[in-house]
Design a protein around this motif. Structure first.
Motif, PDB file in Angstrom:
ATOM      1  N   SER A  17      -1.141  -2.156   0.198  1.00 52.82           N
ATOM      2  CA  SER A  17      -1.105  -0.721  -0.082  1.00 52.82           C
ATOM      3  C   SER A  17       0.237  -0.164  -0.588  1.00 52.82           C
ATOM      4  O   SER A  17       0.239   0.692  -1.462  1.00 52.82           O
ATOM      5  CB  SER A  17      -1.536   0.050   1.164  1.00 52.82           C
ATOM      6  OG  SER A  17      -1.285   1.417   1.014  1.00 52.82           O
ATOM      7  N   PRO A  18       1.378  -0.645  -0.091  1.00 49.07           N
ATOM      8  CA  PRO A  18       2.630   0.079  -0.375  1.00 49.07           C
ATOM      9  C   PRO A  18       2.956   0.250  -1.860  1.00 49.07           C
ATOM     10  O   PRO A  18       3.657   1.179  -2.229  1.00 49.07           O
ATOM     11  CB  PRO A  18       3.717  -0.784   0.286  1.00 49.07           C
ATOM     12  CG  PRO A  18       3.015  -1.621   1.271  1.00 49.07           C
ATOM     13  CD  PRO A  18       1.612  -1.798   0.794  1.00 49.07           C
ATOM     14  N   PHE A  19       2.419  -0.627  -2.695  1.00 49.68           N
ATOM     15  CA  PHE A  19       2.809  -0.556  -4.110  1.00 49.68           C
ATOM     16  C   PHE A  19       1.742   0.106  -4.981  1.00 49.68           C
ATOM     17  O   PHE A  19       1.806   0.050  -6.196  1.00 49.68           O
ATOM     18  CB  PHE A  19       3.121  -1.960  -4.641  1.00 49.68           C
ATOM     19  CG  PHE A  19       4.081  -2.708  -3.771  1.00 49.68           C
ATOM     20  CD1 PHE A  19       5.256  -2.104  -3.346  1.00 49.68           C
ATOM     21  CD2 PHE A  19       3.812  -4.001  -3.358  1.00 49.68           C
ATOM     22  CE1 PHE A  19       6.140  -2.777  -2.515  1.00 49.68           C
ATOM     23  CE2 PHE A  19       4.693  -4.681  -2.532  1.00 49.68           C
ATOM     24  CZ  PHE A  19       5.863  -4.072  -2.109  1.00 49.68           C
ATOM     25  N   ASN A  20       0.737   0.693  -4.343  1.00 51.16           N
ATOM     26  CA  ASN A  20      -0.365   1.265  -5.125  1.00 51.16           C
ATOM     27  C   ASN A  20      -0.393   2.783  -5.106  1.00 51.16           C
ATOM     28  O   ASN A  20      -1.441   3.403  -5.252  1.00 51.16           O
ATOM     29  CB  ASN A  20      -1.705   0.704  -4.634  1.00 51.16           C
ATOM     30  CG  ASN A  20      -1.825  -0.765  -5.014  1.00 51.16           C
ATOM     31  OD1 ASN A  20      -1.284  -1.180  -6.045  1.00 51.16           O
ATOM     32  ND2 ASN A  20      -2.485  -1.546  -4.188  1.00 51.16           N
ATOM     33  N   HIS A  21       0.766   3.387  -4.885  1.00 50.17           N
ATOM     34  CA  HIS A  21       0.822   4.843  -4.834  1.00 50.17           C
ATOM     35  C   HIS A  21       2.063   5.354  -5.533  1.00 50.17           C
ATOM     36  O   HIS A  21       3.047   4.633  -5.678  1.00 50.17           O
ATOM     37  CB  HIS A  21       0.852   5.317  -3.373  1.00 50.17           C
ATOM     38  CG  HIS A  21      -0.295   4.780  -2.583  1.00 50.17           C
ATOM     39  ND1 HIS A  21      -1.530   5.337  -2.598  1.00 50.17           N
ATOM     40  CD2 HIS A  21      -0.386   3.670  -1.804  1.00 50.17           C
ATOM     41  CE1 HIS A  21      -2.351   4.620  -1.849  1.00 50.17           C
ATOM     42  NE2 HIS A  21      -1.677   3.597  -1.351  1.00 50.17           N
ATOM     43  N   ALA A  27       5.214   3.029 -12.113  1.00 48.42           N
ATOM     44  CA  ALA A  27       6.081   2.016 -12.750  1.00 48.42           C
ATOM     45  C   ALA A  27       5.240   0.836 -13.218  1.00 48.42           C
ATOM     46  O   ALA A  27       5.450   0.287 -14.306  1.00 48.42           O
ATOM     47  CB  ALA A  27       7.147   1.550 -11.759  1.00 48.42           C
ATOM     48  N   LYS A  28       4.256   0.448 -12.401  1.00 46.27           N
ATOM     49  CA  LYS A  28       3.392  -0.682 -12.785  1.00 46.27           C
ATOM     50  C   LYS A  28       2.525  -0.277 -13.973  1.00 46.27           C
ATOM     51  O   LYS A  28       2.357  -1.048 -14.922  1.00 46.27           O
ATOM     52  CB  LYS A  28       2.523  -1.093 -11.589  1.00 46.27           C
ATOM     53  CG  LYS A  28       3.341  -1.694 -10.455  1.00 46.27           C
ATOM     54  CD  LYS A  28       2.500  -2.505  -9.483  1.00 46.27           C
ATOM     55  CE  LYS A  28       1.439  -1.679  -8.813  1.00 46.27           C
ATOM     56  NZ  LYS A  28       0.645  -2.442  -7.837  1.00 46.27           N
ATOM     57  N   VAL A 148      10.210  -1.971   1.535  1.00 48.61           N
ATOM     58  CA  VAL A 148      11.303  -0.993   1.414  1.00 48.61           C
ATOM     59  C   VAL A 148      12.210  -1.381   0.241  1.00 48.61           C
ATOM     60  O   VAL A 148      12.575  -0.541  -0.603  1.00 48.61           O
ATOM     61  CB  VAL A 148      12.121  -0.932   2.728  1.00 48.61           C
ATOM     62  CG1 VAL A 148      13.435  -0.183   2.531  1.00 48.61           C
ATOM     63  CG2 VAL A 148      11.294  -0.287   3.836  1.00 48.61           C
ATOM     64  N   LEU A 149      12.535  -2.651   0.171  1.00 45.28           N
ATOM     65  CA  LEU A 149      13.426  -3.126  -0.893  1.00 45.28           C
ATOM     66  C   LEU A 149      12.796  -2.880  -2.274  1.00 45.28           C
ATOM     67  O   LEU A 149      13.442  -2.340  -3.181  1.00 45.28           O
ATOM     68  CB  LEU A 149      13.714  -4.622  -0.677  1.00 45.28           C
ATOM     69  CG  LEU A 149      14.620  -5.304  -1.678  1.00 45.28           C
ATOM     70  CD1 LEU A 149      16.003  -4.651  -1.711  1.00 45.28           C
ATOM     71  CD2 LEU A 149      14.761  -6.801  -1.348  1.00 45.28           C
ATOM     72  N   VAL A 150      11.530  -3.261  -2.421  1.00 45.72           N
ATOM     73  CA  VAL A 150      10.852  -3.090  -3.717  1.00 45.72           C
ATOM     74  C   VAL A 150      10.776  -1.613  -4.088  1.00 45.72           C
ATOM     75  O   VAL A 150      11.007  -1.243  -5.244  1.00 45.72           O
ATOM     76  CB  VAL A 150       9.429  -3.711  -3.679  1.00 45.72           C
ATOM     77  CG1 VAL A 150       8.631  -3.321  -4.911  1.00 45.72           C
ATOM     78  CG2 VAL A 150       9.517  -5.223  -3.551  1.00 45.72           C
ATOM     79  N   ASP A 151      10.478  -0.754  -3.124  1.00 45.43           N
ATOM     80  CA  ASP A 151      10.393   0.674  -3.425  1.00 45.43           C
ATOM     81  C   ASP A 151      11.751   1.206  -3.895  1.00 45.43           C
ATOM     82  O   ASP A 151      11.841   1.937  -4.883  1.00 45.43           O
ATOM     83  CB  ASP A 151       9.928   1.442  -2.183  1.00 45.43           C
ATOM     84  CG  ASP A 151       9.576   2.876  -2.510  1.00 45.43           C
ATOM     85  OD1 ASP A 151       8.404   3.152  -2.764  1.00 45.43           O
ATOM     86  OD2 ASP A 151      10.487   3.715  -2.546  1.00 45.43           O
ATOM     87  N   SER A 152      12.816   0.798  -3.196  1.00 47.78           N
ATOM     88  CA  SER A 152      14.143   1.314  -3.555  1.00 47.78           C
ATOM     89  C   SER A 152      14.577   0.822  -4.934  1.00 47.78           C
ATOM     90  O   SER A 152      15.247   1.540  -5.673  1.00 47.78           O
ATOM     91  CB  SER A 152      15.178   0.930  -2.491  1.00 47.78           C
ATOM     92  OG  SER A 152      15.469  -0.454  -2.546  1.00 47.78           O
ATOM     93  N   ILE A 153      14.158  -0.396  -5.300  1.00 46.28           N
ATOM     94  CA  ILE A 153      14.530  -0.956  -6.607  1.00 46.28           C
ATOM     95  C   ILE A 153      13.644  -0.378  -7.710  1.00 46.28           C
ATOM     96  O   ILE A 153      14.122   0.043  -8.769  1.00 46.28           O
ATOM     97  CB  ILE A 153      14.340  -2.496  -6.617  1.00 46.28           C
ATOM     98  CG1 ILE A 153      15.246  -3.181  -5.598  1.00 46.28           C
ATOM     99  CG2 ILE A 153      14.601  -3.064  -8.006  1.00 46.28           C
ATOM    100  CD1 ILE A 153      14.906  -4.672  -5.417  1.00 46.28           C
ATOM    101  N   GLY A 154      12.322  -0.358  -7.444  1.00 48.87           N
ATOM    102  CA  GLY A 154      11.343  -0.025  -8.480  1.00 48.87           C
ATOM    103  C   GLY A 154      11.573   1.336  -9.098  1.00 48.87           C
ATOM    104  O   GLY A 154      11.459   1.515 -10.315  1.00 48.87           O
TER     105      GLY A 154
END
Ligand code: ADE
Length: 228
Positions: A17-21, A27-28, A148-154
């Motif tokens: 879920s974390p990367f689908n919002h 970005a994706k 958390v890391l991916v969100d902060s970078i993305g």
């Protein structure tokens, strides 16, 4: 410019879920970020899906074995050479905006999520180029840290944010905390929005925001100003 992030985990469900919002989803969709989650069990040492074992020297807790991790890292590296292979771990360098900015400019990153007592030290020495902690506390596994890391970078990848969502004014981006923000109504329960924000004078507003940022940083995070 775009970034591909591969994530190696024994709990891929935690990363569904974390990367689908919101911004990471955008970005994706814009083709600026690709995230691929891989189940480490694909590279297990036996038909039971074993990826961990007891630690040498005794003590509670399992350790993630070197063979599955090495096989996974080598297989994934064939697709593309990684600019960084990151292990998320409480004993890594503490994540901050500077590190996130730097990683947002890379092309390809692999993140390894640890579980149990962590991963065999020899994997860290052989493949890992960066070890990152998201704070001085221990999580049950690396997945939430990776999220958390991916969100902060993305969100920092050039082109992901627009003028409205710009990171330029985020806390930490200029070494200061962000100033307070207000929206309508201008008066709520007897509390009024600071008059300057209603003045329509961009210079004055900018000066006010900067002063508030400095004040807030002095009060809450003097360490950021180099004065404890
Ligand atoms: N894994 C477990 N706890 C962690 C932390 N605080 N930061 C990064 N990875 C972790």
């Amino acid at each position: 410019m775009s970034l591909t992030i591969d994530i190696l985990t024994v709990l891929p469900e935690l990363l569904e879920s974390p990367f689908n919002h919101s911004i990471i989803k955008r970005a994706k969709e814009k083709g600026l970020l690709e995230i691929r989650v891989h189940h480490l069990r694909q590279w297990a040492v036996n038909e039971y899906g074993q990826v961990d074992d007891y630690q040498y020297g005794g003590g509670a807790g399992m350790v993630m074995m070197p063979e599955p991790l090495a096989a996974a890292i080598e297989a994934l590296s064939k697709d593309r050479p990684f600019d960084e292979i990151i292990y998320v771990t409480p004993d890594g360098e503490r994540l901050n905006q500077r590190i996130a900015n730097g990683l947002s400019l890379k092309g390809s990153i692999l993140i390894i999520c640890g579980h149990y007592k962590g991963i065999d030290q020899r994997i860290r020495e052989t493949y890992v180029t960066k070890e990152i902690s998201i704070g001085d506390y221990v999580l049950s596994g690396g997945e939430l840290a990776a999220a958390v890391l991916v969100d902060s970078i993305g969100r920092l990848i050039p082109g992901v944010l627009n003028d409205e969502t710009s990171a330029l004014f985020d806390s930490f981006q200029d070494g200061l905390l962000a100033p307070p923000v207000y929206t309508r109504p201008a008066s709520w329960r007897g509390m009024d929005v600071p008059g300057i924000l209603l003045s329509g004078d961009p210079r004055k507003i900018e000066d006010w925001r900067h002063e508030e940022s400095v004040r807030r940083t002095e009060e809450r995070r003097p360490d950021l100003l180099g004065e404890e």
